[in-house]
Scaffold this motif. Structure first.
Motif, mmCIF file in Angstrom:
data_model
loop_
_atom_site.group_PDB
_atom_site.id
_atom_site.type_symbol
_atom_site.label_atom_id
_atom_site.label_comp_id
_atom_site.label_asym_id
_atom_site.label_seq_id
_atom_site.Cartn_x
_atom_site.Cartn_y
_atom_site.Cartn_z
ATOM 1 N N ALA A 114 0.767 -1.247 -0.011
ATOM 2 C CA ALA A 114 0.061 0.214 -0.023
ATOM 3 C C ALA A 114 0.868 1.132 0.057
ATOM 4 N N ARG A 115 1.929 1.093 0.762
ATOM 5 C CA ARG A 115 2.769 2.538 0.847
ATOM 6 C C ARG A 115 3.481 2.486 -0.754
ATOM 7 N N GLN A 116 3.970 1.539 -1.152
ATOM 8 C CA GLN A 116 4.609 1.697 -2.405
ATOM 9 C C GLN A 116 3.793 2.022 -3.712
ATOM 10 N N LEU A 117 2.632 1.818 -3.489
ATOM 11 C CA LEU A 117 1.528 1.884 -4.383
ATOM 12 C C LEU A 117 0.762 3.360 -4.373
ATOM 13 N N GLY A 118 0.789 3.850 -3.085
ATOM 14 C CA GLY A 118 0.316 5.137 -2.793
ATOM 15 C C GLY A 118 -1.416 4.889 -2.495
ATOM 16 N N VAL A 119 -1.799 3.733 -2.144
ATOM 17 C CA VAL A 119 -3.135 3.542 -1.922
ATOM 18 C C VAL A 119 -3.561 4.548 -0.695
ATOM 19 N N ARG A 120 -4.909 4.970 -1.055
ATOM 20 C CA ARG A 120 -5.541 6.012 -0.406
ATOM 21 C C ARG A 120 -6.080 5.712 1.092
ATOM 22 N N LYS A 121 -6.096 4.464 1.199
ATOM 23 C CA LYS A 121 -7.007 3.993 2.498
ATOM 24 C C LYS A 121 -6.759 2.506 2.753
ATOM 25 N N VAL A 122 -6.312 2.154 3.918
ATOM 26 C CA VAL A 122 -5.868 0.734 4.361
ATOM 27 C C VAL A 122 -6.889 0.440 5.727
ATOM 28 N N VAL A 123 -7.805 -0.410 5.507
ATOM 29 C CA VAL A 123 -8.487 -0.739 6.659
ATOM 30 C C VAL A 123 -7.970 -2.319 7.176
ATOM 31 N N HIS A 124 -7.532 -2.201 8.317
ATOM 32 C CA HIS A 124 -6.734 -3.357 8.883
ATOM 33 C C HIS A 124 -7.665 -3.814 9.853
ATOM 34 N N THR A 125 -7.776 -5.138 10.185
ATOM 35 C CA THR A 125 -8.806 -5.996 10.731
ATOM 36 C C THR A 125 -8.032 -6.352 12.101
ATOM 37 N N SER A 126 -8.778 -5.991 13.038
ATOM 38 C CA SER A 126 -8.280 -6.484 14.490
ATOM 39 C C SER A 126 -9.212 -7.525 14.965
ATOM 40 N N THR A 127 -9.312 -7.828 16.326
ATOM 41 C CA THR A 127 -10.268 -8.738 16.895
ATOM 42 C C THR A 127 -10.267 -8.298 18.359
ATOM 43 N N SER A 128 -11.471 -8.552 19.029
ATOM 44 C CA SER A 128 -11.718 -8.233 20.318
ATOM 45 C C SER A 128 -10.697 -8.970 21.079
ATOM 46 N N GLU A 129 -10.191 -10.317 20.897
ATOM 47 C CA GLU A 129 -9.213 -11.083 21.514
ATOM 48 C C GLU A 129 -8.040 -10.305 22.116
#
Length: 335
Positions: A114-129
């Motif tokens: 994403a950094r290399q390609l200049g992506v405008r938004k990354v949504v990273h999935t976490s967990t309540s665990e």
């Protein structure tokens, strides 16, 4: 925020990912679904995509652990919803190394690309665990992180890697933290499908692990809505945001509710092999979802006991269809 032109969904072949892919297509997004490469040419749950979205999304088969493949998959996309992960807690006791490779290094591959390609938004999935057993309730985003299983430890590492790219490189990434999602297509390694499939197959003694821990269950439609709200909000970058119902219920009471809805008088029992190690069991989860409402304008539709019951009815209806039930091995413990 300008509309996104093309979205990459990693883990699109899974439970939440397939529902999310369908919802994005229905909302008019151009979606590329990243699925796990396999020799069967299976797209996971996307093979059973709803008729109204079938053929309306692109599929890229690869492996999240392969940086070259991740980079190729992301080319031409201006947003990424990163869901690909190993999520089974019992299997993380057995094979923790794979959780580091998939959850931490796989996330690093997404962030680097994403950094290399200049992506405008990354949504990273976490967990309540990642919170472990609640030290206070409801759990807000300032709650301490506790790695009580190799799985949760790997997700803490992945979350922190994502946030480090925001701090270090200004990558427009945020961390979405769903609490316990349930609904059609969920794996039988999760407790709600485990209960439903045993009852649907006529079991009179339901085998579960600990039934006293509490969870904050979220119907998959609400979780998907949270992802889309997170994607579309300008205020989610650099943030960690809970997606939860703000309703706490024990595993045992959930099982009783399901049995009642399925008109069963089955006895809820304990199977020793399903128990987590004592210090690894997360005893209590209950989400504070005020930040999601404030920053994303998101609120659960399936809230409180009444909402849980409605969501469970829809889930039961799906699982008890013969064609769906036949795909589950209810007589086996799925780690």
């Amino acid at each position: 925020m300008q509309p996104f032109q093309k979205i990459l969904v990693t883990g699109a072949d899974g439970f939440i990912g397939s529902h999310l892919t369908e919802a994005l297509v229905r909302q008019g997004y151009d979606v590329r679904a990243f699925v796990m490469y396999n020799s069967f040419n299976s797209w996971g749950w996307l093979d059973q995509a709803a008729a109204d979205v079938r053929g309306r999304f692109e599929v890229f088969a690869g492996d999240i652990r392969d940086p070259h493949g991740v980079l190729e998959a992301m080319k031409g996309c201006d947003a990424v919803l990163h869901l690909a992960a190993l999520i089974a807690i019992p299997y993380s006791y057995h094979s923790p190394d794979t959780y580091v490779d998939t959850n931490i290094k796989g996330t690093l591959n997404v962030l680097q690309a994403a950094r290399q390609l200049g992506v405008r938004k990354v949504v990273h999935t976490s967990t309540s665990e990642v919170y472990g057993t609640a030290r206070y309730v409801p759990i807000d985003e300032k709650h301490p992180l506790q790695g009580q299983s190799p799985y949760s430890a790997s997700k803490i590492g992945a979350d922190q890697m994502a946030l480090s790219f925001y701090c270090s490189f200004g990558l427009p990434v945020g961390v979405i933290r769903p609490f316990n999602t349930y609904g059609p297509r969920q794996s039988a390694r999760a407790v709600i499908p485990t209960i439903i499939t045993q009852l649907a197959n006529g079991a009179k003694n339901i085998q579960l692990g600990s039934i006293h821990p509490t969870r904050d269950f979220n119907f998959v439609e609400d979780t998907v809505g949270g992802f889309i709200a997170f994607l579309e909000s300008e205020r989610s970058i650099g943030e960690e945001i809970n997606i939860g119902s703000n309703f706490e219920i024990s595993i045992g009471d959930t099982a009783q509710m399901i049995a009642r809805l399925m008109n069963s008088d089955a006895v809820i029992g304990m199977d020793a092999q399903r128990l987590r190690p004592e210090k690894s069991e997360v005893e209590r989860l209950w989400a504070d979802n005020r930040k999601a409402e404030t920053l994303l304008g998101w609120k659960p539709k399936y809230a409180e006991s009444a909402g849980l019951e409605v969501g469970l009815k829809q889930t039961i209806e799906w699982f008890t269809e013969a064609s769906n039930l036949s795909g589950y091995k209810a007589d086996r413990y799925n780690i």
